[in-house]
Motif scaffolding. Structure first.
Motif, PDB file in Angstrom:
ATOM      1  N   ASN A   1       0.803  -0.930  -0.202  1.00  0.00           N
ATOM      2  CA  ASN A   1       0.335   0.231   0.004  1.00  0.00           C
ATOM      3  C   ASN A   1       0.709   1.304   0.133  1.00  0.00           C
ATOM      4  O   ASN A   1       0.448   2.780  -0.844  1.00  0.00           O
ATOM      5  CB  ASN A   1      -0.943   0.139   1.272  1.00  0.00           C
ATOM      6  CG  ASN A   1      -2.023  -0.827   0.859  1.00  0.00           C
ATOM      7  OD1 ASN A   1      -2.432  -1.388   0.476  1.00  0.00           O
ATOM      8  ND2 ASN A   1      -2.006  -1.157   2.052  1.00  0.00           N
ATOM      9  N   GLN A   2       2.370   0.913   0.468  1.00  0.00           N
ATOM     10  CA  GLN A   2       2.844   2.582   0.873  1.00  0.00           C
ATOM     11  C   GLN A   2       4.431   1.983   0.291  1.00  0.00           C
ATOM     12  O   GLN A   2       5.313   1.409   0.523  1.00  0.00           O
ATOM     13  CB  GLN A   2       2.807   3.599   1.342  1.00  0.00           C
ATOM     14  CG  GLN A   2       2.199   2.274   2.981  1.00  0.00           C
ATOM     15  CD  GLN A   2       2.138   3.388   3.972  1.00  0.00           C
ATOM     16  OE1 GLN A   2       1.786   4.207   3.792  1.00  0.00           O
ATOM     17  NE2 GLN A   2       2.157   1.994   5.192  1.00  0.00           N
TER      18      GLN A   2
ATOM     19  N   TRP B   1       0.341   6.896  -6.262  1.00  0.00           N
ATOM     20  CA  TRP B   1      -0.764   6.160  -7.402  1.00  0.00           C
ATOM     21  C   TRP B   1      -1.963   7.307  -7.795  1.00  0.00           C
ATOM     22  O   TRP B   1      -2.713   7.708  -6.783  1.00  0.00           O
ATOM     23  CB  TRP B   1      -1.141   4.914  -7.045  1.00  0.00           C
ATOM     24  CG  TRP B   1      -2.445   4.183  -8.301  1.00  0.00           C
ATOM     25  CD1 TRP B   1      -4.018   4.191  -7.560  1.00  0.00           C
ATOM     26  CD2 TRP B   1      -1.903   4.028  -9.547  1.00  0.00           C
ATOM     27  NE1 TRP B   1      -3.686   4.471  -8.818  1.00  0.00           N
ATOM     28  CE2 TRP B   1      -2.935   3.439  -9.999  1.00  0.00           C
ATOM     29  CE3 TRP B   1      -0.850   3.405 -10.021  1.00  0.00           C
ATOM     30  CZ2 TRP B   1      -3.389   2.689 -11.120  1.00  0.00           C
ATOM     31  CZ3 TRP B   1      -0.893   3.059 -11.361  1.00  0.00           C
ATOM     32  CH2 TRP B   1      -2.218   2.623 -12.122  1.00  0.00           C
TER      33      TRP B   1
ATOM     34  N   PRO C   1       2.237   1.672  -5.560  1.00  0.00           N
ATOM     35  CA  PRO C   1       2.052   2.584  -4.386  1.00  0.00           C
ATOM     36  C   PRO C   1       3.424   3.471  -5.135  1.00  0.00           C
ATOM     37  O   PRO C   1       3.365   4.462  -5.107  1.00  0.00           O
ATOM     38  CB  PRO C   1       2.218   2.565  -3.191  1.00  0.00           C
ATOM     39  CG  PRO C   1       2.875   1.163  -2.837  1.00  0.00           C
ATOM     40  CD  PRO C   1       1.975   0.968  -4.215  1.00  0.00           C
TER      41      PRO C   1
ATOM     42  N   ASP D   1       2.543   7.856  -1.440  1.00  0.00           N
ATOM     43  CA  ASP D   1       1.636   6.285  -2.317  1.00  0.00           C
ATOM     44  C   ASP D   1       1.217   7.162  -3.528  1.00  0.00           C
ATOM     45  O   ASP D   1       0.438   8.262  -3.443  1.00  0.00           O
ATOM     46  CB  ASP D   1       0.486   6.225  -1.633  1.00  0.00           C
ATOM     47  CG  ASP D   1      -0.768   5.103  -2.864  1.00  0.00           C
ATOM     48  OD1 ASP D   1      -0.421   5.014  -3.622  1.00  0.00           O
ATOM     49  OD2 ASP D   1      -1.384   5.054  -2.714  1.00  0.00           O
TER      50      ASP D   1
END
Length: 251
Positions: A40-41, A56, A240, A54
């Motif tokens: 996620n990161q 994205w 991410p 992140d």
């Protein structure tokens, strides 16, 4: 019959005029710093703080969270903190004046002594941007100012509107990367006078152009007890350490 033929002709023209295909240029980011990459990161950590990224998003959001691991206030000096893209520095402190507008209200006696509330005036309050950011112990704040850019990478030998068979990846190293950037942050703890700093360095390591239909799929999402399902249209390339620029070709 002639009217029907003419009507069908007009409809065909309108359909052709409105046809377009969406594409995504997806850039992958590598780091020169000691960051870890989970699902996620991207995470940077030292004894005082944790920084998470992140990227994205469309055009690549350069936002980041700073978490204060200590038992003292963490004070970010925004006047000495910058986003640097291809050697150009962008200030996190921009000495801006912000305004908030709000409506004031008054209570007035109504029929049968029932009070009613009405708007009396609109007010605007201005306040100056602070040149420091204070993060209390064991909490985080987000710095959000810039994106990495909305320009499409192009090359004479690189297909901007590829079919499935024409999809290919352009690779780079940190010397020839089209975008090199870093996040440089100055901070201190509590009442100490000495400033500390960290710098996270990144560069684009690859770029790939995709037709939209090649990277999106419908995925069933279940809730905890599996009694309810919903379908989401998701981008299978999301990570991410990636961002995208969406563009289209009209026909």
């Amino acid at each position: 019959m002639k009217n029907f033929t003419f009507f069908a002709f007009i409809i065909s023209l309108l359909l052709l005029a409105s046809c377009k295909t969406n594409y995504y240029q997806i850039s992958e980011i590598e780091t020169e710093s000691s960051l870890t990459n989970d699902e996620n990161q991207l995470i940077y950590e030292n004894e005082d703080l944790t920084v998470s990224y992140d990227f994205w998003s469309n055009n690549g959001k350069a936002d980041f969270n700073i978490y204060n691991k200590t038992n003292e206030n963490l004070i970010i000096d925004l006047t000495k903190s910058f986003l640097i893209i291809n050697d150009k520095a962008f200030d996190y402190f921009q000495n801006r004046i912000f305004t908030d507008s709000y409506a004031t209200s008054v209570a007035t006696p109504g029929l049968w002594n029932v009070k009613t509330v009405g708007v009396s005036s609109n007010q605007t309050v201005g306040y100056e941007e602070k040149n420091t950011m204070i993060i209390p112990p064991n909490s985080y704040k987000t710095i959000s100012e810039y994106t990495l850019g909305d320009d499409l990478y192009s090359d004479c030998d690189y297909e901007l509107y590829p079919s499935r068979k024409e999809i290919k990846t352009q690779n780079f190293n940190k010397e020839n990367s089209p975008i090199r950037f870093s996040n440089r942050v100055s901070y201190k703890l509590g009442t100490t006078e000495a400033n500390q700093s960290f710098e996270n360095k990144f560069y684009i390591s690859s770029i790939t152009n995709y037709p939209e239909k090649e990277i999106f799929e419908n995925k069933k999402i279940e809730n905890c007890n599996s009694s309810f399902q919903r379908t989401e249209y998701i981008n299978t390339q999301q990570k991410p350490n990636r961002f995208y620029v969406k563009y289209s070709k009209e026909y």
